[in-house]
Design an enzyme around this catalytic site. Structure first.
Site, PDB file in Angstrom:
ATOM      1  N   LYS A   1      13.889  -0.541  -5.893  1.00  0.00           N
ATOM      2  CA  LYS A   1      12.587  -0.754  -6.538  1.00  0.00           C
ATOM      3  C   LYS A   1      12.611  -0.203  -7.968  1.00  0.00           C
ATOM      4  O   LYS A   1      13.245   0.824  -8.233  1.00  0.00           O
ATOM      5  CB  LYS A   1      11.495  -0.064  -5.704  1.00  0.00           C
ATOM      6  CG  LYS A   1      10.076  -0.411  -6.122  1.00  0.00           C
ATOM      7  CD  LYS A   1       9.061   0.166  -5.147  1.00  0.00           C
ATOM      8  CE  LYS A   1       7.626  -0.096  -5.560  1.00  0.00           C
ATOM      9  NZ  LYS A   1       6.636   0.449  -4.613  1.00  0.00           N
TER      10      LYS A   1
ATOM     11  N   SER B   1       3.028  -2.614  -2.846  1.00  0.00           N
ATOM     12  CA  SER B   1       3.591  -2.893  -4.143  1.00  0.00           C
ATOM     13  C   SER B   1       5.094  -3.187  -4.139  1.00  0.00           C
ATOM     14  O   SER B   1       5.611  -3.716  -5.112  1.00  0.00           O
ATOM     15  CB  SER B   1       3.334  -1.699  -5.064  1.00  0.00           C
ATOM     16  OG  SER B   1       3.992  -0.543  -4.580  1.00  0.00           O
TER      17      SER B   1
ATOM     18  N   SER C   1       2.780   0.799   0.652  1.00  0.00           N
ATOM     19  CA  SER C   1       3.609  -0.135  -0.129  1.00  0.00           C
ATOM     20  C   SER C   1       5.010  -0.404   0.395  1.00  0.00           C
ATOM     21  O   SER C   1       5.704  -1.251  -0.146  1.00  0.00           O
ATOM     22  CB  SER C   1       3.710   0.346  -1.566  1.00  0.00           C
ATOM     23  OG  SER C   1       2.537  -0.002  -2.246  1.00  0.00           O
TER      24      SER C   1
HETATM   25  N1  GLN Z   1      -1.847  -0.980  -1.909  1.00  0.00           N
HETATM   26  C1  GLN Z   1      -2.064   0.415  -2.144  1.00  0.00           C
HETATM   27  C2  GLN Z   1      -2.602   0.630  -3.531  1.00  0.00           C
HETATM   28  O1  GLN Z   1      -2.827  -0.316  -4.193  1.00  0.00           O
HETATM   29  C3  GLN Z   1      -0.817   1.184  -1.902  1.00  0.00           C
HETATM   30  C4  GLN Z   1       0.098   1.262  -3.044  1.00  0.00           C
HETATM   31  C5  GLN Z   1       1.349   2.004  -2.740  1.00  0.00           C
HETATM   32  O2  GLN Z   1       1.600   2.380  -1.601  1.00  0.00           O
HETATM   33  N2  GLN Z   1       2.131   2.243  -3.761  1.00  0.00           N
HETATM   34  O3  GLN Z   1      -2.819   1.712  -3.958  1.00  0.00           O
END
Ligand code: GLN
Length: 477
Positions: free
Chosen positions: A81, A156, A180
């Site tokens: 990532k 994400s 995410s």
């Molecule tokens: N979808 C969640 C957010 O928008 C989680 C993001 C993440 O885990 N990095 O904050």
């Protein structure tokens, strides 16, 4: 017929490398060719790395010399990532703000993976600074879900989930602040695991919510996820929040596991066929001798609200450093204030700006008691409720997401996007480990889409999640 090399699991590839059925070079070539072929359509990678001939030769030499004793990750192509630092490579967190930032050191996880002999295929797309659930918030365009390219791959870590699911790498790394890793894994048919907070070092990760962030694996099997986790875990002097092995005493569990099911959460907003798939999976587990226990987690209804106060608060503090002077994209105006405004306005996307504003607001004097401190209290209550629930069960189960992968643009209203995280955020708020494992398929518009089952266990009981996950997939670990 034998599978193409890029479609192997880590376990299968490690076996093939040891028996000399194929070489590290051949395995790399298979993944890198598939990545180059698929990426123009999927946009899973922001950059594909050229072959590192030295690293490939070193991995081969180690397997030849050490045989069975070589790390199972030696010579394995992995997708990384874009918010995890690899020395000498750009790490942009899919933001224009960091478009030209080249990492000057390896993150601790990168270092451990390199030591194990991993080869990096490229850096994967993501929601900007890891804020989002669809990878639509990347500054470099969305990633498509390989299962159905009209749909999002989750977020994400959507670039990572697409990369592994499309077999362009044998597995991928993600980060998880509110789901995410687990949510994109569920949307692409992978296993995704978020360790206990502090189990894996955050040194060299681009910070989002420092009390919530953890790195973890997205893999094609539970066994593969465990191999990656085992290599990455451990205390790190560079991250004072990392745990030592004895931080949490691990309680003994029987062969038959007690699965807590919070039925009161399985109501509103959950698709009927996702619930059916969940019930079928639970029924199969009871047939294997595991038992279901009703658990009650009354504060869960507030988890999402607490998360969307705490997470933006921490994000606003972490992102303050990208001011165009000390870090990141620099644009110059007529005054210092203009420098800030112009750099931030052109460097950050709209979701990032929304969260910075929200976070700054909930931390401002006059509002900190009403919002931030209240959310922090809710977090303590949630943790206590989960701790109490683990008195009567070993793991807690629910579906990873209320629905399968959605279409691009379908959740353009921020709140509807935030609702995607309703089941996953609690594990980050409590710091408990959690895993998503494929539980079946549901059909949308004539296409079969994967859905995942989610298990949380007590602090430090990460291994139990792999045991539970393997019961779902039928693997032997
Ligand atoms: N979808 C969640 C957010 O928008 C989680 C993001 C993440 O885990 N990095 O904050």
């Amino acid at each position: 017929m034998t599978k193409p090399l890029n479609e192997l699991t880590i376990v299968e590839a490690a076996k093939g490398l040891r028996s000399k059925t194929f070489s590290v070079q051949e395995l790399w070539d298979a993944c890198s060719a598939e990545a180059a072929r698929r990426n123009p359509e999927l946009n899973a990678y922001l950059e594909l790395f050229p072959a590192d001939a030295d690293a490939i030769a070193r991995a081969q030499a180690r397997i030849d010399a050490e045989g069975e004793n070589a790390s199972l990750l030696c010579g394995i192509p992995l997708a990384m990532k874009d918010n995890i630092l690899i020395e000498g490579h750009v790490a942009s967190a899919a933001s224009k703000m960091l478009a030209n930032y080249t990492a000057t050191y390896d993150s601790t996880v990168t270092k451990k993976l390199k030591e194990a002999g991993v080869l990096f295929v490229g850096r994967t797309n993501m929601d900007e600074f890891a804020m989002g659930s669809s990878t639509e918030h990347s500054a470099y365009g969305p990633t498509k879900n390989p299962v159905d390219v009209t749909r999002v791959p989750g977020g994400s870590s959507g670039g990572s989930s697409a990369a592994a699911s499309a077999h362009t790498a044998l597995a991928a790394l993600g980060t998880d602040t509110g789901g995410s890793i687990r949510q994109p894994a569920a949307h692409t048919g992978l296993v995704g695991m978020k360790p206990t907070y502090g189990r894996i070092s955050r040194s060299g990760l681009i910070a989002l919510g420092s009390s919530l962030d953890q790195a973890g694996p997205l893999a094609k099997s539970v066994a593969d996820a465990k191999i990656l986790y085992d290599v990455m875990k451990g205390h790190d002097p560079l991250d004072a929040t990392t745990l030592t092995d004895d931080t949490y005493p691990v309680k003994e569990v029987g062969k038959s596991l007690r699965i807590g099911v919070p039925r009161h959460l399985l109501v509103e907003g959950l698709d009927a066929d996702v619930l059916e798939s969940f019930e079928r999976t639970l029924a199969a587990l009871t047939e294997k001798g595991h038992t279901l226990v009703d658990v009650s987690l009354p504060t869960s209804g507030y988890a999402l609200s607490a998360y969307y106060v705490i997470m933006p608060a921490e994000a606003s503090a972490n992102l303050a450093r990208y001011d165009g002077i000390r870090y990141g994209l620099a644009e110059r105006g007529e005054s210092l204030l203009e420098d800030y405004v112009q750099s931030k306005s052109s460097g950050f996307g709209s979701e990032t700006i929304r969260r910075i504003l929200l976070g700054t607001f909930v931390l401002s004097s006059g509002y900190i008691d009403a919002y931030y401190r209240k959310a922090d209290k809710a977090r303590d209550v949630l943790r206590a409720e989960y701790d109490a629930a683990f008195g009567s069960c070993d793991v807690i189960a629910f579906p990873t997401t209320p629905s399968p992968a959605f279409r691009f643009g379908e959740k353009s209203d921020p709140v509807s996007m935030y609702l995607e995280d309703v089941f996953t955020v609690t594990a980050n708020l409590t710091g408990m480990p959690a895993i998503s494992v494929p539980m079946g398929m549901v059909e949308r518009d004539g296409v079969s889409l994967p859905v995942g089952i989610h298990f949380t266990s007590a602090h430090g009981a990460d291994d139990l999640l792999f045991t539970m996950g393997a019961e779902v997939t039928g693997e032997t670990l």
